[in-house]
Design a protein around this motif. Structure first.
Motif, PDB file in Angstrom:
ATOM      1  N   MET A 354    -111.636  13.076 -10.779  1.00 29.50           N
ATOM      2  CA  MET A 354    -110.887  12.583 -11.976  1.00 29.50           C
ATOM      3  C   MET A 354    -111.017  13.470 -13.061  1.00 29.50           C
ATOM      4  O   MET A 354    -109.666  13.920 -13.648  1.00 29.50           O
ATOM      5  N   THR A 355    -111.994  13.824 -13.426  1.00 33.29           N
ATOM      6  CA  THR A 355    -112.262  14.612 -14.570  1.00 33.29           C
ATOM      7  C   THR A 355    -111.722  15.896 -14.417  1.00 33.29           C
ATOM      8  O   THR A 355    -110.710  16.659 -15.145  1.00 33.29           O
ATOM      9  N   LEU A 356    -111.964  16.585 -13.174  1.00 34.42           N
ATOM     10  CA  LEU A 356    -111.106  17.853 -12.681  1.00 34.42           C
ATOM     11  C   LEU A 356    -109.824  17.783 -12.721  1.00 34.42           C
ATOM     12  O   LEU A 356    -109.189  19.016 -13.020  1.00 34.42           O
ATOM     13  N   LYS A 357    -109.282  16.705 -12.136  1.00 37.05           N
ATOM     14  CA  LYS A 357    -107.701  16.504 -12.164  1.00 37.05           C
ATOM     15  C   LYS A 357    -107.155  16.801 -13.838  1.00 37.05           C
ATOM     16  O   LYS A 357    -106.260  17.552 -13.895  1.00 37.05           O
ATOM     17  N   THR A 358    -107.911  16.296 -14.672  1.00 36.00           N
ATOM     18  CA  THR A 358    -107.397  16.059 -16.021  1.00 36.00           C
ATOM     19  C   THR A 358    -107.539  17.297 -16.539  1.00 36.00           C
ATOM     20  O   THR A 358    -106.457  17.859 -17.286  1.00 36.00           O
ATOM     21  N   VAL A 359    -108.521  18.047 -16.224  1.00 38.80           N
ATOM     22  CA  VAL A 359    -108.778  19.318 -17.183  1.00 38.80           C
ATOM     23  C   VAL A 359    -107.747  20.394 -16.632  1.00 38.80           C
ATOM     24  O   VAL A 359    -107.159  21.182 -17.314  1.00 38.80           O
ATOM     25  N   ALA A 360    -107.643  20.272 -15.047  1.00 39.70           N
ATOM     26  CA  ALA A 360    -106.598  21.193 -14.540  1.00 39.70           C
ATOM     27  C   ALA A 360    -105.048  20.736 -15.058  1.00 39.70           C
ATOM     28  O   ALA A 360    -104.409  21.884 -15.246  1.00 39.70           O
ATOM     29  N   ALA A 361    -104.948  19.762 -15.255  1.00 30.71           N
ATOM     30  CA  ALA A 361    -103.587  19.155 -16.016  1.00 30.71           C
ATOM     31  C   ALA A 361    -103.387  19.917 -17.147  1.00 30.71           C
ATOM     32  O   ALA A 361    -102.313  20.167 -17.628  1.00 30.71           O
ATOM     33  N   PHE A 362    -104.298  19.648 -18.101  1.00 30.92           N
ATOM     34  CA  PHE A 362    -104.295  20.420 -19.347  1.00 30.92           C
ATOM     35  C   PHE A 362    -104.115  21.862 -19.451  1.00 30.92           C
ATOM     36  O   PHE A 362    -103.336  22.366 -20.303  1.00 30.92           O
ATOM     37  N   LEU A 363    -104.769  22.478 -18.472  1.00 32.87           N
ATOM     38  CA  LEU A 363    -104.779  24.016 -18.418  1.00 32.87           C
ATOM     39  C   LEU A 363    -103.351  24.364 -18.094  1.00 32.87           C
ATOM     40  O   LEU A 363    -102.812  25.239 -18.332  1.00 32.87           O
ATOM     41  N   ASN A 364    -102.746  23.499 -17.199  1.00 35.84           N
ATOM     42  CA  ASN A 364    -101.344  23.792 -16.863  1.00 35.84           C
ATOM     43  C   ASN A 364    -100.262  23.510 -17.906  1.00 35.84           C
ATOM     44  O   ASN A 364     -98.803  23.637 -17.637  1.00 35.84           O
ATOM     45  N   SER A 365    -100.740  22.648 -18.926  1.00 37.94           N
ATOM     46  CA  SER A 365     -99.703  22.068 -19.815  1.00 37.94           C
ATOM     47  C   SER A 365     -99.202  23.214 -20.747  1.00 37.94           C
ATOM     48  O   SER A 365     -99.721  24.426 -20.895  1.00 37.94           O
ATOM     49  N   TYR A 366     -98.212  22.865 -21.587  1.00 39.54           N
ATOM     50  CA  TYR A 366     -97.926  23.824 -22.786  1.00 39.54           C
ATOM     51  C   TYR A 366     -98.636  23.916 -23.687  1.00 39.54           C
ATOM     52  O   TYR A 366     -98.960  24.901 -24.583  1.00 39.54           O
ATOM     53  N   ASP A 367     -99.480  22.525 -24.096  1.00 40.67           N
ATOM     54  CA  ASP A 367    -100.257  22.617 -25.402  1.00 40.67           C
ATOM     55  C   ASP A 367    -101.867  22.388 -25.147  1.00 40.67           C
ATOM     56  O   ASP A 367    -102.596  22.470 -26.024  1.00 40.67           O
ATOM     57  N   HIS A 473    -100.429  14.412 -13.418  1.00 37.42           N
ATOM     58  CA  HIS A 473     -99.181  14.083 -12.044  1.00 37.42           C
ATOM     59  C   HIS A 473     -99.644  15.429 -11.345  1.00 37.42           C
ATOM     60  O   HIS A 473     -99.938  16.354 -11.634  1.00 37.42           O
ATOM     61  N   GLU A 474     -99.489  15.154  -9.880  1.00 36.69           N
ATOM     62  CA  GLU A 474     -99.795  16.186  -8.916  1.00 36.69           C
ATOM     63  C   GLU A 474     -98.521  16.473  -8.259  1.00 36.69           C
ATOM     64  O   GLU A 474     -97.655  15.739  -7.990  1.00 36.69           O
ATOM     65  N   PHE A 475     -98.111  17.820  -8.296  1.00 36.85           N
ATOM     66  CA  PHE A 475     -97.022  18.294  -7.572  1.00 36.85           C
ATOM     67  C   PHE A 475     -97.271  18.624  -6.140  1.00 36.85           C
ATOM     68  O   PHE A 475     -97.940  19.640  -5.725  1.00 36.85           O
ATOM     69  N   LYS A 476     -96.694  17.766  -5.468  1.00 38.75           N
ATOM     70  CA  LYS A 476     -96.873  17.969  -3.769  1.00 38.75           C
ATOM     71  C   LYS A 476     -95.783  18.652  -3.333  1.00 38.75           C
ATOM     72  O   LYS A 476     -95.927  19.240  -2.308  1.00 38.75           O
ATOM     73  N   ASN A 477     -94.543  18.529  -4.103  1.00 36.83           N
ATOM     74  CA  ASN A 477     -93.452  19.451  -3.402  1.00 36.83           C
ATOM     75  C   ASN A 477     -93.313  20.951  -3.959  1.00 36.83           C
ATOM     76  O   ASN A 477     -93.427  21.038  -5.204  1.00 36.83           O
ATOM     77  N   ASP A 478     -93.471  21.828  -3.257  1.00 34.19           N
ATOM     78  CA  ASP A 478     -93.443  23.258  -3.316  1.00 34.19           C
ATOM     79  C   ASP A 478     -92.558  23.800  -4.200  1.00 34.19           C
ATOM     80  O   ASP A 478     -92.232  24.359  -5.294  1.00 34.19           O
ATOM     81  N   ASP A 479     -91.036  23.298  -4.039  1.00 40.58           N
ATOM     82  CA  ASP A 479     -89.825  23.647  -4.836  1.00 40.58           C
ATOM     83  C   ASP A 479     -89.959  23.088  -6.309  1.00 40.58           C
ATOM     84  O   ASP A 479     -89.844  23.747  -7.157  1.00 40.58           O
ATOM     85  N   GLU A 480     -90.421  21.659  -6.361  1.00 37.84           N
ATOM     86  CA  GLU A 480     -90.718  21.424  -7.705  1.00 37.84           C
ATOM     87  C   GLU A 480     -91.920  22.033  -8.510  1.00 37.84           C
ATOM     88  O   GLU A 480     -91.623  22.446  -9.843  1.00 37.84           O
ATOM     89  N   TRP A 481     -92.958  22.428  -7.923  1.00 33.97           N
ATOM     90  CA  TRP A 481     -94.009  23.135  -8.405  1.00 33.97           C
ATOM     91  C   TRP A 481     -93.351  24.540  -8.737  1.00 33.97           C
ATOM     92  O   TRP A 481     -93.652  25.118  -9.900  1.00 33.97           O
ATOM     93  N   GLN A 482     -92.559  25.337  -8.126  1.00 32.14           N
ATOM     94  CA  GLN A 482     -92.167  26.603  -8.385  1.00 32.14           C
ATOM     95  C   GLN A 482     -91.099  26.520  -9.565  1.00 32.14           C
ATOM     96  O   GLN A 482     -91.148  27.316 -10.509  1.00 32.14           O
TER      97      GLN A 482
END
Length: 492
Positions: A354-367, A473-482
Motif C-alpha cells: 500500500m505504501t509503495l503504491k502511494t509513493v509510485a502514484a505521487f512520483l507519476n503525478s504532476y505535483d 488509481h491503477e492504470f490497467k488499460n495500456d491505451d489509457e496509460w499511454q
C-alpha cells in the motif's frame, strides 16, 4: 507587412518571422518590401536553416575576457564587495544597489577617454556574455568571477553610448498618395541546404541554445490564440520555472497553507509580478506582454496561481511541522497507520505494498505529494512502535533501521533512479514517531513491483499508479496509460 527600412541579419529574421504568428481571422500573409533585395533576405535567413556543428568550448576564453576587464581602472574590489553584500541582503533594494555603481560609472565617464571607453565596453560585454554562457555548461569554483560577473552585468546599462535622437519631421511632410509597381521579376528565395559550423564563444558571446521543445501546453496555446502571439512551446518553461522558484520560498509556502485561493491570489500578485520582472533578461517578449497587456497578465495569473499555490503547498509539506499535515488527506497528502503491521502489531506485508503504491502514484503525478506513516486515516497519531518492533536489532537505532528498510523496499520496487525524488525522515510528534515520505514528481513514467492478495493468494506484479483526486488509481488499460504518459511526459 510594409517594410520601409533596410533589414539584415538577425533583425530581418526576427521581423519577418513575426508574420508566422497565428490569429483566428488570419489565413495568409503578404510583405511589401520597399528597401531590401530578395538575395539579402535569403542570406539573412540562411544561417538559421542549415545544419550546424559547434566546436568544443574553451573555458579559458572567459578568463581571458575577465582579465581584459580588469586592465581598466573601473572595477574596484571594495565596491564589488559592497555591491554583493547589498544584493545578497535584499535583491530588490535597487537604490542601494545602484549607489554602489556610482564610483565605477564616474571613473568610466570621467577618467577614460573615448577610445578606452569603447574598449572597456567590448571587454565587459565579452566577459558578461562568456560567463553567462560558460557557467551553465562548465563548473567554476572561482567566487571572484561570479561576483565580478554580477557587478559587471549591473554596470553595463549605465556605460552605453548615448543614442542619437531621430529628426522630428512632424508637420513638415504630408503623405497624400501612394503607388506601387513591380520593378523586378519574381524569384525564389528558398534556403540553401549547406552545412556549416556554429561560431563558438571565442567569436560570438550569445545566449546558449534553449532546451529541446516540449509538446505545446494548453496554457501557452490559449495565450497564443487569444493574443496573436507566437510563443514557442519551450517558452512555457518561463512560467513553470518561475512558479517552481516561488514555490520553494518559505513565505510563499506559508501563504499557500493558510489562505484560500482568492486570498492567496491577492497576496501573491505583487510577488508574482516581481518574479516576472526578475526573469525579464531571459524572456523579454513574454515579460513585455505580461507588463503591457492587462488582459494577458490576467489570463496568466488565473492560469498559474492555482499551479503556484499547489506546488507551494506540496513543497511546504516537506519541512513544515507534522501538526500542519494532520488536517485531513488531500490529493497531495495521504496517511498510513503503519508500514508493515496490523492493528494487533503482527506483520502484515500487504501494508508495504500500500505504501509503495502511494509513493509510485505521487512520483507519476504532476505535483508529487507527502505520505505520513504512523498516522491513521482520521489524522490521529498511531506511531511506529509496532513497525520498529518487527525490525529491531540490538545496538541499532529503531528509526535508522525503519528508514533503511523503507528505502530498500522502494528501490527494489521502483528503481534507484525514481526514488532519488523521494525524501524520508522520522520525526517525533506527540510522544510518538511518524515517518514523513515526501515525493517530488518524477521526470519519467514509473512502474512499481508490488505483492498483493488476489483470489486468496499473494501475487507479485508490476503496475502503474497515479493519483486521482484523493486516491491512488491503477492504470490497467495500456491505451489509457499511454494517453496519460503523452500528456504528463510529452515526448516520452
Amino acid at each position: 507587412m510594409y517594410v520601409d527600412k533596410p533589414l539584415s541579419g538577425l533583425a530581418a529574421v526576427q521581423t519577418l518571422s513575426r508574420l508566422n504568428r497565428t490569429h483566428k481571422a488570419k489565413d495568409s500573409t503578404f510583405v511589401l518590401d520597399f528597401r531590401n533585395k530578395a538575395v539579402d533576405i535569403r542570406h539573412a535567413f540562411a544561417p538559421y536553416y542549415v545544419q550546424t556543428e559547434a566546436p568544443p568550448t574553451d573555458p579559458n576564453l572567459m578568463y581571458d575576457a575577465h582579465h581584459q576587464v580588469t586592465q581598466f581602472d573601473v572595477l574596484r574590489g571594495e565596491e564589488v564587495d559592497t555591491f554583493i553584500a547589498i544584493l545578497m541582503e535584499d535583491a530588490h533594494a535597487s537604490d542601494r544597489i545602484h549607489g554602489t555603481l556610482e564610483g565605477a560609472k564616474a571613473r568610466f565617464w570621467e577618467v577614460l577617454d573615448e577610445d578606452e571607453q569603447g574598449r572597456f565596453r567590448d571587454a565587459l560585454k565579452k566577459f558578461v556574455s562568456a560567463y553567462g554562457y560558460l557557467s551553465q555548461i562548465v563548473p567554476f569554483g572561482d567566487i571572484k568571477l561570479e561576483r565580478d560577473y554580477l557587478f559587471c552585468r549591473a554596470l553595463s546599462p549605465f556605460i552605453q553610448p548615448p543614442t542619437e535622437a531621430l529628426p522630428d519631421v512632424s508637420g513638415q511632410v504630408d503623405l497624400t498618395h501612394l503607388a506601387t509597381r513591380l520593378i523586378a521579376e519574381e524569384e525564389s528565395i528558398s534556403l540553401p541546404t549547406d552545412e556549416g559550423e556554429l561560431s563558438g564563444p571565442g567569436e560570438m558571446f550569445g545566449r546558449p541554445g534553449v532546451p529541446e521543445a516540449e509538446v505545446l501546453s494548453q496554457i501557452i496555446k490559449r495565450l497564443n490564440e487569444r493574443y496573436g502571439t507566437n510563443f514557442d512551446p519551450a517558452d512555457r518553461l518561463f512560467f513553470d520555472g518561475l512558479v517552481q522558484k516561488m514555490a520553494d520560498r518559505a513565505d510563499v509556502q506559508q501563504a499557500a497553507m493558510v489562505n484560500d485561493s482568492e486570498n492567496f491570489n491577492l497576496a501573491m500578485r505583487g510577488d508574482f509580478q516581481d518574479a516576472v520582472i526578475d526573469q525579464m533578461s531571459t524572456a523579454t517578449d513574454i515579460t513585455k506582454n505580461f507588463l503591457d497587456n492587462d488582459d494577458f497578465a490576467g489570463d496568466v495569473l488565473r492560469a498559474y496561481m492555482p499551479l503556484l499555490q499547489t506546488k507551494a503547498r506540496v513543497a511546504a509539506q516537506q519541512g513544515c511541522p507534522i501538526s500542519e499535515l494532520l488536517g485531513g488527506e488531500t490529493s497531495w497528502l495521504e496517511y498510513k497507520a503503519s508500514l508493515r503491521t496490523n492493528k494487533d502489531g503482527g506483520k502484515f506485508r500487504v501494508m508495504e505494498a500500500m505504501t509503495l503504491k502511494t509513493v509510485a502514484a505521487f512520483l507519476n503525478s504532476y505535483d508529487g505529494g507527502t505520505l505520513l506513516v504512523g498516522v491513521t486515516d482520521d489524522g490521529e497519531i498511531a506511531g511506529l512502535e509496532n513497525d520498529f518492533a518487527t525490525l529491531r536489532k540490538e545496538g541499532k537505532d529503531d528509526a535508522d533501521l525503519f528508514l533503511l528498510h523503507l528505502n530498500n523496499l522502494m528501490r527494489a520496487s521502483m528503481g534507484a533512479a525514481a526514488i532519488t525524488n523521494v525524501y524520508t525522515d522520522v520525526v517525533r510528534w506527540g510522544g510518538e514517531h511518524v515517518c514523513r515520505v515526501h515525493v517530488r514528481p518524477c521526470g519519467f513514467p514509473v512502474e512499481a513491483t508490488v505483492t498483493l492478495p488476489e483470489n486468496g493468494q499473494n501475487v507479485t506484479k508490476t503496475a502503474r499508479y497515479v493519483r486521482i483526486n484523493n486516491g491512488t488509481h491503477e492504470f490497467k488499460n495500456d491505451d489509457e496509460w499511454q494517453k496519460y504518459v503523452s500528456q504528463r511526459w510529452p515526448g516520452a
